[in-house]
Design a protein around this motif. Structure first.
Motif, short mmCIF file in Angstrom:
data_model
loop_
_atom_site.label_atom_id
_atom_site.label_comp_id
_atom_site.label_asym_id
_atom_site.label_seq_id
_atom_site.Cartn_x
_atom_site.Cartn_y
_atom_site.Cartn_z
N ALA A 26 -7.22 1.11 -6.67
CA ALA A 26 -8.26 1.13 -5.46
C ALA A 26 -7.84 2.47 -4.86
O ALA A 26 -7.82 2.46 -3.52
N GLN A 27 -7.66 3.60 -5.44
CA GLN A 27 -7.11 4.63 -4.76
C GLN A 27 -8.64 5.40 -3.95
O GLN A 27 -9.53 5.47 -4.47
N ARG A 28 -8.23 5.90 -2.92
CA ARG A 28 -9.49 6.31 -2.25
C ARG A 28 -8.91 7.43 -1.31
O ARG A 28 -7.64 7.65 -0.47
N ARG A 29 -9.72 8.55 -0.95
CA ARG A 29 -9.41 9.70 -0.01
C ARG A 29 -9.85 9.02 1.44
O ARG A 29 -10.66 8.84 1.49
N VAL A 30 -8.76 9.18 2.30
CA VAL A 30 -9.02 8.94 3.72
C VAL A 30 -9.42 9.85 4.53
O VAL A 30 -10.37 9.71 5.42
N ASP A 31 -9.03 11.10 4.53
CA ASP A 31 -9.27 12.26 5.41
C ASP A 31 -8.83 13.41 4.80
O ASP A 31 -8.26 13.41 3.79
N ALA A 64 -3.71 3.97 -1.64
CA ALA A 64 -3.96 2.77 -2.79
C ALA A 64 -3.12 1.40 -2.53
O ALA A 64 -2.20 1.59 -1.86
N ARG A 87 0.79 -1.35 -0.04
CA ARG A 87 0.04 -0.07 -0.02
C ARG A 87 1.01 1.25 0.03
O ARG A 87 2.11 1.16 0.64
N TRP A 106 -4.60 10.31 1.06
CA TRP A 106 -4.90 9.29 -0.03
C TRP A 106 -4.26 7.90 0.01
O TRP A 106 -2.94 8.05 0.55
N GLU A 153 -5.24 16.81 1.76
CA GLU A 153 -5.87 15.31 1.74
C GLU A 153 -5.11 14.20 1.79
O GLU A 153 -4.15 14.08 1.09
#
Length: 184
Positions: free
Chosen positions: A147-152, A134, A113, A132, A130
């Protein structure tokens, strides 16, 4: 030899360890390369002569790869992206790009990751960063993100200093409550 990154003009992390030796950004040319007893061996595709700058190098454990932030000033407006650099072959793989800024890539200890920060152009990281994450996957020996995504984080708040812990969880600081607090 002097080691210094000129990423974002003021600089960023300029080296990381690899199995082949330290991978560094050479101050004068801004080229990435490996330092060994034989000296500095530049990687093929990382010349800073064309307006490209590298920084925030992070080792990919168990491989000869490292992740870095690349800034290209030759394009109209600066283009910024996360890249992977292979210290063994000089190969460069683009992982993610943005119109804003990128910083602080952090690779998990099992190399599965990647976490990083991003924030919009014309903003400061303490105003809108932000976090991120992945999956870091390898296809035919080359890294890519899935599978990239924003966490906070986001507009009006900020996050930073992401690190992967030994148990695989991600820790970072965030200021949603109005002051920096650690989160895991």
């Amino acid at each position: 030899m002097s080691v210094r990154s000129r990423l974002y003009t003021y600089g960023a992390g300029s080296w990381c360890g690899t199995p082949l030796g330290p991978l560094v950004v050479e101050a004068r040319t801004q080229r990435a390369g490996v330092v060994s007893e034989a000296g500095f061996t530049p990687l093929l595709d990382t010349s800073g002569d064309d307006g490209t700058r590298l920084g925030d190098l992070a080792t990919v454990p168990g491989t000869t790869w490292a992740v870095a932030v690349r800034e290209d000033h030759d394009a109209p407006g600066a283009k910024r992206c996360l890249v992977a650099l292979d210290a063994a072959t000089g190969s460069v793989a683009e992982l993610a790009a943005t119109d804003g800024f990128l910083a602080e890539p952090a690779v998990s200890q099992d190399a599965s990751r990647l976490a990083w920060l991003t924030w919009p152009a014309r903003s400061m990281p303490w105003d809108a960063a932000e976090l991120w994450v992945a999956a870091l996957v390898f296809h035919a020996g080359r890294p890519a993100l899935a599978a990239q995504r924003r966490v906070d984080g986001g507009r009006g708040t900020s996050v930073g200093q992401a690190v992967w812990l030994a148990d695989g969880s991600l820790a970072y600081v965030g200021e949603a409550a109005g002051f920096w607090q650690p989160w895991a």
